[in-house]
Write an enzyme that holds these catalytic residues in place. Structure first.
Site, PDB file in Angstrom:
ATOM      1  N   ASP A  51     -35.868  38.605 -10.639  1.00 30.43           N
ATOM      2  CA  ASP A  51     -35.323  39.107 -11.908  1.00 30.43           C
ATOM      3  C   ASP A  51     -35.666  38.150 -13.053  1.00 30.43           C
ATOM      4  O   ASP A  51     -35.360  38.435 -14.216  1.00 30.43           O
ATOM      5  CB  ASP A  51     -33.823  39.414 -11.814  1.00 30.43           C
ATOM      6  CG  ASP A  51     -32.972  38.216 -11.442  1.00 30.43           C
ATOM      7  OD1 ASP A  51     -33.525  37.114 -11.281  1.00 30.43           O
ATOM      8  OD2 ASP A  51     -31.740  38.387 -11.312  1.00 30.43           O
ATOM      9  N   SER A  52     -36.356  37.052 -12.725  1.00 24.75           N
ATOM     10  CA  SER A  52     -36.962  36.214 -13.769  1.00 24.75           C
ATOM     11  C   SER A  52     -37.895  37.054 -14.635  1.00 24.75           C
ATOM     12  O   SER A  52     -38.240  36.642 -15.742  1.00 24.75           O
ATOM     13  CB  SER A  52     -37.744  35.064 -13.128  1.00 24.75           C
ATOM     14  OG  SER A  52     -38.645  35.557 -12.144  1.00 24.75           O
ATOM     15  N   LYS A 119     -33.188  39.879  -2.197  1.00 26.59           N
ATOM     16  CA  LYS A 119     -32.506  38.616  -2.489  1.00 26.59           C
ATOM     17  C   LYS A 119     -31.320  38.879  -3.411  1.00 26.59           C
ATOM     18  O   LYS A 119     -31.440  39.641  -4.372  1.00 26.59           O
ATOM     19  CB  LYS A 119     -33.470  37.620  -3.136  1.00 26.59           C
ATOM     20  CG  LYS A 119     -32.802  36.280  -3.483  1.00 26.59           C
ATOM     21  CD  LYS A 119     -33.815  35.198  -3.798  1.00 26.59           C
ATOM     22  CE  LYS A 119     -34.432  35.303  -5.163  1.00 26.59           C
ATOM     23  NZ  LYS A 119     -33.454  35.235  -6.279  1.00 26.59           N
ATOM     24  N   GLU A 189     -31.481  26.647  -5.504  1.00 25.11           N
ATOM     25  CA  GLU A 189     -32.072  26.390  -6.833  1.00 25.11           C
ATOM     26  C   GLU A 189     -31.327  25.253  -7.537  1.00 25.11           C
ATOM     27  O   GLU A 189     -30.087  25.275  -7.655  1.00 25.11           O
ATOM     28  CB  GLU A 189     -32.009  27.677  -7.680  1.00 25.11           C
ATOM     29  CG  GLU A 189     -32.576  27.465  -9.083  1.00 25.11           C
ATOM     30  CD  GLU A 189     -32.879  28.754  -9.842  1.00 25.11           C
ATOM     31  OE1 GLU A 189     -32.763  29.850  -9.240  1.00 25.11           O
ATOM     32  OE2 GLU A 189     -33.259  28.642 -11.022  1.00 25.11           O
TER      33      GLU A 189
HETATM   34  O1  KIV Z   1     -35.868  35.508 -10.253  1.00 28.75           O
HETATM   35  C1  KIV Z   1     -36.576  34.644  -9.717  1.00 28.75           C
HETATM   36  O2  KIV Z   1     -37.769  34.493  -9.981  1.00 28.75           O
HETATM   37  C2  KIV Z   1     -35.929  33.784  -8.739  1.00 28.75           C
HETATM   38  C3  KIV Z   1     -36.640  32.520  -8.358  1.00 28.75           C
HETATM   39  C4  KIV Z   1     -36.519  31.538  -9.459  1.00 28.75           C
HETATM   40  C5  KIV Z   1     -36.163  31.967  -7.057  1.00 28.75           C
HETATM   41  O3  KIV Z   1     -34.862  34.041  -8.297  1.00 28.75           O
END
Ligand code: KIV
Length: 273
Positions: A51-52, A119, A189
């Site tokens: 979700d980044s 995730k 993280e």
């Molecule tokens: O959203 C994402 O890219 C993540 C990573 C930073 C682990 O959760």
């Protein structure tokens, strides 16, 4: 030594086998088919549609505005580009607040968009219930502890977590709890490397670190960060792998090599307690 450098796609049980064999797991975020194909060709084990994408693709200030449809769109795109890597997708903010929502989100991201694993963030009882609920329905889950960006409003910013004794103990307890609830992997993280080392030794599921030191079973970076594309101050845990590499493909290969040799992350990319 066990390796996933074959034509066969990486599976969820492979992650467990890699932890047992001491083979570092290489994870990179991806949001489109072209980068998915390059990542795959570089031998990266897991592509994460994080979700980044809210920040690096959509330009938002946080990940909170990302929707299941956004993740589904990018998951379908990455799916089209990869043949080897396992495809993990994020469950975005409030898309797993109830069992029903979690089920609908899983249908969309696994059933329709083609993810292999989902995730989600957190390790307290409501999230543990969702992890158990999903895994009992054959949805492979990766947990995410430490700095959980979906909690940014409560946390008051993106800060290293687990430095104080009570917070350290709480994250260790959450790590045990997510593993007991059925999670098949755990992203850690922005936590001190000693905390990540303790958790990695204590639980049977693989840990994937980002800003969590070298002792995790694997590493993940946001693609835009490791290509030097992100705007603003570069976090301590980021290394620009494109600098000097000559091409995006070479940067991905350099990242995979550095994680497998355990030369990345170094002390300079890690946090002390
Ligand atoms: O959203 C994402 O890219 C993540 C990573 C930073 C682990 O959760």
């Amino acid at each position: 030594m066990y390796t996933t450098q074959s034509q066969r796609p990486v599976t969820v049980p492979d992650l467990q086998r890699m932890k047992k064999a001491g083979t570092p797991i290489v994870v990179l975020t991806a949001y489109d088919a072209s980068c998915g194909a390059l990542l795959d060709a570089a031998g990266i084990d897991v592509a994460l549609v994080g979700d980044s994408l809210g920040m690096v693709i959509q330009g938002a200030r946080s990940t909170l505005s990302v929707t299941v449809d956004d993740i589904a769109y990018h998951t379908r795109a990455v799916r089209a580009g990869i043949k080897h890597a396992l495809l993990m997708a994020d469950l975005p903010f409030l898309s797993y607040a109830t069992r029903n929502q979690a089920l609908r989100s899983a249908e969309t991201l696994i059933g329709a968009a083609g993810a292999d694993m989902l995730k989600l963030e957190g390790g307290d009882p409501p999230v543990l219930d969702i992890i158990e609920f999903l895994t009992q329905r054959d949805v492979p889950v990766c947990a995410h502890l430490g700095l959980t960006p979906q909690s940014v409003l409560r946390l008051g910013g993106y800060k290293v977590q687990g430095r104080e004794d009570a917070a350290h103990a709480a994250i260790v307890a959450q790590a045990h709890a997510v593993a007991a609830a059925g999670a098949a992997a755990l992203v850690l993280e922005c936590v001190p490397s000693e905390l990540a080392r303790e958790i990695t030794a204590a639980i049977d599921i693989p840990t994937i670190g980002i800003g969590a030191g070298v002792h995790c079973d694997g590493q993940v970076l946001v693609m835009h960060d490791m290509l030097g594309m992100a705007s603003g101050r570069r976090p301590r845990f980021v290394k620009d792998f494109l600098a000097g590499a000559g091409s995006v493909q070479a940067a991905f290969e350099a990242y995979a090599r550095a994680v497998r040799e355990r030369s990345f992350p170094g002390e300079e990319h890690s946090y002390a307690g």
